[in-house]
Write a protein that holds these residues in place. Structure first.
Motif, PDB file in Angstrom:
ATOM      1  N   MET A  97      60.070  58.204  32.226  1.00  0.00           N
ATOM      2  CA  MET A  97      59.007  59.114  32.631  1.00  0.00           C
ATOM      3  C   MET A  97      57.865  58.317  33.221  1.00  0.00           C
ATOM      4  SD  MET A  97      57.994  62.000  29.918  1.00  0.00           S
ATOM      5  CE  MET A  97      59.127  63.320  29.641  1.00  0.00           C
ATOM      6  N   PRO A  98      57.657  58.397  34.548  1.00  0.00           N
ATOM      7  CA  PRO A  98      56.587  57.612  35.148  1.00  0.00           C
ATOM      8  C   PRO A  98      55.231  57.928  34.518  1.00  0.00           C
ATOM      9  CG  PRO A  98      57.898  58.759  36.828  1.00  0.00           C
ATOM     10  CD  PRO A  98      58.380  59.225  35.503  1.00  0.00           C
ATOM     11  N   SER A  99      55.032  59.181  34.095  1.00  0.00           N
ATOM     12  CA  SER A  99      53.715  59.568  33.601  1.00  0.00           C
ATOM     13  C   SER A  99      53.508  59.233  32.127  1.00  0.00           C
ATOM     14  CB  SER A  99      53.517  61.072  33.821  1.00  0.00           C
ATOM     15  OG  SER A  99      54.504  61.793  33.096  1.00  0.00           O
ATOM     16  N   ALA A 100      54.565  58.787  31.443  1.00  0.00           N
ATOM     17  CA  ALA A 100      54.422  58.538  30.006  1.00  0.00           C
ATOM     18  C   ALA A 100      53.594  57.284  29.768  1.00  0.00           C
ATOM     19  CB  ALA A 100      55.793  58.390  29.363  1.00  0.00           C
ATOM     20  N   SER A 101      52.672  57.373  28.817  1.00  0.00           N
ATOM     21  CA  SER A 101      51.826  56.209  28.550  1.00  0.00           C
ATOM     22  C   SER A 101      52.627  55.183  27.757  1.00  0.00           C
ATOM     23  CB  SER A 101      50.582  56.647  27.771  1.00  0.00           C
ATOM     24  OG  SER A 101      50.664  56.201  26.442  1.00  0.00           O
ATOM     25  N   PRO A 102      52.353  53.900  28.022  1.00  0.00           N
ATOM     26  CA  PRO A 102      53.078  52.852  27.296  1.00  0.00           C
ATOM     27  C   PRO A 102      52.799  52.909  25.796  1.00  0.00           C
ATOM     28  CG  PRO A 102      51.544  51.919  28.947  1.00  0.00           C
ATOM     29  CD  PRO A 102      51.377  53.387  28.988  1.00  0.00           C
ATOM     30  N   GLY A 103      51.666  53.530  25.442  1.00  0.00           N
ATOM     31  CA  GLY A 103      51.325  53.618  24.028  1.00  0.00           C
ATOM     32  C   GLY A 103      51.915  54.837  23.331  1.00  0.00           C
ATOM     33  N   LEU A 104      52.824  55.527  24.023  1.00  0.00           N
ATOM     34  CA  LEU A 104      53.436  56.733  23.460  1.00  0.00           C
ATOM     35  C   LEU A 104      54.078  56.436  22.108  1.00  0.00           C
ATOM     36  CD1 LEU A 104      54.258  59.722  24.248  1.00  0.00           C
ATOM     37  CD2 LEU A 104      56.417  58.755  25.022  1.00  0.00           C
ATOM     38  N   THR A 105      53.730  57.254  21.108  1.00  0.00           N
ATOM     39  CA  THR A 105      54.344  57.040  19.790  1.00  0.00           C
ATOM     40  C   THR A 105      55.507  58.003  19.619  1.00  0.00           C
ATOM     41  OG1 THR A 105      53.128  58.717  18.553  1.00  0.00           O
ATOM     42  CG2 THR A 105      52.012  56.599  18.926  1.00  0.00           C
ATOM     43  N   ASP A 106      56.138  57.986  18.461  1.00  0.00           N
ATOM     44  CA  ASP A 106      57.264  58.901  18.256  1.00  0.00           C
ATOM     45  C   ASP A 106      56.841  60.150  17.491  1.00  0.00           C
ATOM     46  OD1 ASP A 106      56.940  57.969  15.732  1.00  0.00           O
ATOM     47  OD2 ASP A 106      58.945  57.119  15.526  1.00  0.00           O
ATOM     48  N   ASP A 107      55.540  60.422  17.459  1.00  0.00           N
ATOM     49  CA  ASP A 107      55.053  61.673  16.889  1.00  0.00           C
ATOM     50  C   ASP A 107      55.570  62.823  17.766  1.00  0.00           C
ATOM     51  OD1 ASP A 107      53.692  63.842  15.999  1.00  0.00           O
ATOM     52  OD2 ASP A 107      51.685  63.102  16.523  1.00  0.00           O
ATOM     53  N   PRO A 108      56.328  63.776  17.192  1.00  0.00           N
ATOM     54  CA  PRO A 108      56.900  64.861  17.997  1.00  0.00           C
ATOM     55  C   PRO A 108      55.861  65.576  18.866  1.00  0.00           C
ATOM     56  CG  PRO A 108      57.828  64.913  15.806  1.00  0.00           C
ATOM     57  CD  PRO A 108      56.777  63.837  15.799  1.00  0.00           C
ATOM     58  N   ARG A 128      63.566  60.881  16.871  1.00  0.00           N
ATOM     59  CA  ARG A 128      62.303  60.788  17.611  1.00  0.00           C
ATOM     60  C   ARG A 128      62.078  59.405  18.225  1.00  0.00           C
ATOM     61  NH1 ARG A 128      58.282  62.538  12.943  1.00  0.00           N
ATOM     62  NH2 ARG A 128      59.968  63.962  12.468  1.00  0.00           N
ATOM     63  N   ALA A 129      62.524  58.361  17.520  1.00  0.00           N
ATOM     64  CA  ALA A 129      62.314  57.008  18.052  1.00  0.00           C
ATOM     65  C   ALA A 129      63.138  56.805  19.328  1.00  0.00           C
ATOM     66  CB  ALA A 129      62.694  55.972  17.000  1.00  0.00           C
ATOM     67  N   GLU A 130      64.351  57.331  19.327  1.00  0.00           N
ATOM     68  CA  GLU A 130      65.185  57.197  20.521  1.00  0.00           C
ATOM     69  C   GLU A 130      64.598  58.009  21.677  1.00  0.00           C
ATOM     70  OE1 GLU A 130      69.730  56.923  19.136  1.00  0.00           O
ATOM     71  OE2 GLU A 130      68.629  58.470  18.067  1.00  0.00           O
ATOM     72  N   ILE A 131      64.055  59.173  21.354  1.00  0.00           N
ATOM     73  CA  ILE A 131      63.454  60.007  22.400  1.00  0.00           C
ATOM     74  C   ILE A 131      62.256  59.286  23.024  1.00  0.00           C
ATOM     75  CG2 ILE A 131      62.263  62.188  22.858  1.00  0.00           C
ATOM     76  CD1 ILE A 131      63.979  63.370  20.520  1.00  0.00           C
ATOM     77  N   ARG A 132      61.459  58.647  22.162  1.00  0.00           N
ATOM     78  CA  ARG A 132      60.320  57.907  22.694  1.00  0.00           C
ATOM     79  C   ARG A 132      60.794  56.825  23.664  1.00  0.00           C
ATOM     80  NH1 ARG A 132      57.124  53.885  18.939  1.00  0.00           N
ATOM     81  NH2 ARG A 132      59.287  53.236  18.735  1.00  0.00           N
ATOM     82  N   GLU A 133      61.853  56.128  23.295  1.00  0.00           N
ATOM     83  CA  GLU A 133      62.351  55.068  24.171  1.00  0.00           C
ATOM     84  C   GLU A 133      62.777  55.632  25.521  1.00  0.00           C
ATOM     85  OE1 GLU A 133      61.799  51.992  23.927  1.00  0.00           O
ATOM     86  OE2 GLU A 133      60.821  52.632  22.061  1.00  0.00           O
ATOM     87  N   ILE A 134      63.475  56.754  25.504  1.00  0.00           N
ATOM     88  CA  ILE A 134      63.937  57.374  26.760  1.00  0.00           C
ATOM     89  C   ILE A 134      62.740  57.770  27.615  1.00  0.00           C
ATOM     90  CG2 ILE A 134      65.128  59.376  27.735  1.00  0.00           C
ATOM     91  CD1 ILE A 134      66.970  59.303  25.256  1.00  0.00           C
ATOM     92  N   PHE A 135      61.736  58.376  26.989  1.00  0.00           N
ATOM     93  CA  PHE A 135      60.554  58.818  27.737  1.00  0.00           C
ATOM     94  C   PHE A 135      59.813  57.621  28.338  1.00  0.00           C
ATOM     95  CE2 PHE A 135      59.541  63.315  25.942  1.00  0.00           C
ATOM     96  CZ  PHE A 135      60.804  63.720  26.322  1.00  0.00           C
ATOM     97  N   ARG A 136      59.645  56.586  27.530  1.00  0.00           N
ATOM     98  CA  ARG A 136      58.931  55.404  28.018  1.00  0.00           C
ATOM     99  C   ARG A 136      59.633  54.809  29.231  1.00  0.00           C
ATOM    100  NH1 ARG A 136      57.714  51.570  22.958  1.00  0.00           N
ATOM    101  NH2 ARG A 136      55.722  52.418  22.257  1.00  0.00           N
ATOM    102  N   ARG A 137      60.952  54.823  29.175  1.00  0.00           N
ATOM    103  CA  ARG A 137      61.741  54.196  30.221  1.00  0.00           C
ATOM    104  C   ARG A 137      61.786  55.057  31.475  1.00  0.00           C
ATOM    105  NH1 ARG A 137      66.506  53.580  27.280  1.00  0.00           N
ATOM    106  NH2 ARG A 137      67.362  55.330  28.424  1.00  0.00           N
TER     107      ARG A 137
END
Ligand code: SF4
Lengths: 208, 476
Positions: free
Chosen positions: B177-188, B166-175
């Protein structure tokens, strides 16, 4: 004269025939699995299994259905509800704006609604599944897909125990959707999490 | 004619790739966690059905009966789909299938398509072909999206991003996904939500969708897609044009057959009593869903596999991924080491059969990517005897190398073991000598304690060379 479609078709079929050979294996399908299983109370089982997917389930007497619909909608503070064109009059509780799919709602209208209310074709107790077949009180598929909340009414006589019993009741050439709980994914560490693209909230009212 | 695509260009042989994977402790930890969790859950989901073994037998027979008259069933499917307003296309190989899809997308006037995860389109490299043709493919399955955004390769047939935690997925999304919030956590739940927002507009505006199919029913023309997230429903329902690419082995004879397969598949794959959504459609339904439906029937090496009497059972596969999740080799190496869109035990037998060139070192290495422990066969919902097919393919590999017949090659391998006392001893320990007792690679009765196994089922003959031994011999 080369028609690529015709040649691809005949070539693939030809390869299949060559691969199988002249002596085709005769295969008998053993159907000794359980078409039905003994369940004391399929309605109760359905309620348990649907709830197991973290959907809200209520069992109500038929006379109390409108009240039950009203209670659920109030609880969710729903303003705009959608329904199929033949949504029964008594299901359309007051204090909610009802938009029926006639003329067909646009995608934007579907997206703007708070939820949708439908019936179903069949429900499968063992798997906690409701099946929609675009028949009476259900409407077309997009109706139960785009809104984020789906409230589904199941009549007790629509509940069967097993998957084989359900398929026997369904017409395969209708567009069918088997719904088992709200939208979910197992894609993060193979763990089921609710809520992706389909309705994130599913509520089921079982009427007997 | 052999298939094309399937493996990734320049892929090293299995042992080379596996060695790299084994050095990646994060990967091994992710895989171990995911596969062990799902193994236990699957066992529980299966134990709930008292008739599970009878369902497996029926499932295997249903797929066998489809294969025994595959031409007839495909022609019936074609007729039924056509009668209800669909258009059926035939593709001999990957290039032909890709060309058909690209032509259809262009005819629909679209430069972007939404895609539902499908092994068939991964196999033929459809995304690359679409991009080359100026069409943007958008993967909508969460795991496929993780792979696509991470510019990664899939490693599992059901959960292509199983190697990511999940932590790696969060990193990919943050990087990415334009719409992903910078505060995105790794909660599935939050990650799933981010994917929902990212794709919502695409779904609502897409004109063309491309899907695969889990099953297609010959007698009604009905096509089935089994999924979880609702991205499948979005793609199958909202666009005007739907293009489904399906391997020819996905056809089943009759509607009733689904009563078995729809019980076997969800419990074997995600260990659920039922997956969240299953869609069934037949041709085109006026006023409901796409107005144009195209079904592309894909060979790409399947008829070659069908011609092999032992190997053809691989075509029964319903892509549940239980064999991957239960495999001790897969658990350690991950899916990418197999160099194919079909990893794990099923990949080890399917990939070389689709590609059909055992003189290729990478393909030839795959049948050895197994310890032949038999766990894959135990869990397979359609009873594919993967160990048996592996042994069969190993003998073909040896034959392809030596130019001798498989039988001669088997004898030669035995001779190789017998000639050296150390090898002989090692083989004896590993049980490989039981092969001596075996006829045609099967042992129907073993002395105790093996008899406790053989009384319940046939065991495949142990390998001439275990995975470990073969790896030691060939690596480096
Ligand atoms: S081979 Fe069997 S266990 Fe493996 S994915 Fe296919 S059906 Fe599932």
């Amino acid at each position: 004269m080369a028609d690529p479609h015709a040649s691809a078709r005949s070539e693939v079929l030809g390869r299949i025939r060559a691969a199988i050979g002249p002596d085709r294996p005769r295969v008998r399908i053993p159907r000794d699995y359980d078409a039905r299983r003994e369940h004391r109370d399929v309605v109760e089982l359905l309620a348990r299994r649907v709830a197991g997917y973290r959907a809200v389930v209520r069992r109500v007497a038929s006379a109390d259905l409108p009240d039950a619909v009203g209670t659920l909608l109030t609880r969710r503070r729903v303003r705009i509800m959608l329904g199929p064109t033949d949504l029964p009059e008594e299901w359309r509780v007051p204090d909610v704006e009802w938009h029926l799919d006639d003329p067909p709602l646009t995608v934007e209208q579907l997206d703007r609604a708070d939820g949708v209310l439908t019936g179903c074709a069949v429900a499968i107790a063992e798997t906690g599944t409701v099946v929609l077949d675009a028949g009476a009180t259900q409407g077309r598929r997009a109706l139960t897909l785009v809104p984020d909340y789906h409230l589904c009414v199941v009549r007790a006589d629509q509940v069967v125990g097993t998957v084989p019993e359900a398929l026997a009741r369904l017409d395969p050439v209708r567009p069918l959707t088997f719904v088992s709980g709200p939208s979910a994914t197992s894609d993060i560490e193979l763990d089921r999490v609710e809520g992706v693209h389909g309705p994130r909230a599913l509520e089921v009212l079982i009427v007997s | 004619m052999a298939g094309t695509g399937v493996t990734w260009l320049g892929t090293p042989t299995f042992p080379k790739a596996a060695r790299a994977a084994l050095g990646d402790t994060q990967l091994r930890r992710n895989l171990r966690k995911a596969t062990h969790t799902i193994r236990d859950k699957r066992a529980a989901a299966v134990a709930e059905l008292a008739d599970w073994e009878r369902l497996r037998a029926a499932g295997a027979a249903i797929k066998d009966s489809a294969l025994a008259n595959l031409d007839v069933h495909l022609e019936r499917l074609e007729a039924a789909v056509t009668a209800r307003g669909g258009v059926v296309h035939w593709a001999r190989d990957a290039d032909e299938a890709n060309a058909i899809v690209l032509r259809l997308v262009r005819a629909a006037g679209a430069d972007e398509v939404v895609k539902v995860k499908s092994m068939a389109t991964a196999e033929i490299g459809l995304n690359e072909a679409l991009l080359a043709g100026g069409v943007r493919p958008v993967e909508t399955d969460l795991a496929e999206l993780i792979v696509q955004l991470g510019r990664d390769r899939p490693s599992h047939i059901l959960v292509p991003a199983i190697h990511r935690n999940r932590a790696e997925i969060r990193e990919i999304f943050r990087r990415e996904m334009p719409s992903a919030s910078p505060g995105l956590t790794d909660d599935p739940r939050e990650l799933a939500d981010a994917a929902r927002h990212h794709l919502r507009l695409k779904f609502l505006s897409a004109r063309v969708a491309v899907s695969g199919a889990n099953f297609a029913v010959a007698d009604t023309g009905s096509v089935v897609v089994v999924e979880s997230e609702g991205n499948g429903r979005m793609c199958l329902t909202l666009p005007e044009t739907l293009i489904t690419v399906m391997g020819i082995e996905k056809v089943v004879p009759s509607w009733r057959d689904l009563e078995v397969l729809l019980q076997l598949l969800p419990r074997s794959s995600t260990a659920e009593r039922m997956n969240p959504y299953t869609s069934v459609w037949t041709g085109v339904t006026p006023g409901d869903g796409p107005r144009h439906f195209h079904l592309v029937l894909l060979d790409n090496g399947r008829t070659d596999a069908l011609a092999d009497e032992v190997g053809r059972q691989a075509l029964r596969c319903i892509r549940c991924s239980a064999c991957l999740n239960s495999c001790p080799v897969y658990e350690r190496t991950g899916g990418q080491a197999y160099g194919s869109v079909y990893p794990g035990p099923i990949g080890a037998i399917l990939t070389p059969q689709l590609l059909g060139d055992l003189s290729d070192p990478q393909q030839a290495s795959l049948p050895y990517a197994s310890s032949l422990c038999g766990a894959c066969f135990e869990v397979c919902p359609v009873r594919i005897d993967i160990p048996r097919v592996l042994v069969h393919l190993r003998s073909k590999v040896v034959a392809a190398k030596s130019g001798a017949s498989p039988e001669a090659a088997a004898m030669a391998a035995l001779g190789w073991i017998m000639r050296d006392p150390r090898r002989f001893e090692a083989a004896q320990r590993a049980g490989s000598l039981a092969r001596l007792l075996a006829r045609q690679g099967r042992i129907s009765r073993l002395p105790w304690p093996g008899s406790r196994w053989t009384s319940a089922r046939d065991v495949p003959a142990p390998p001439r060379e275990s995975f470990r031994a073969w790896w030691r011999r060939t690596r480096g």
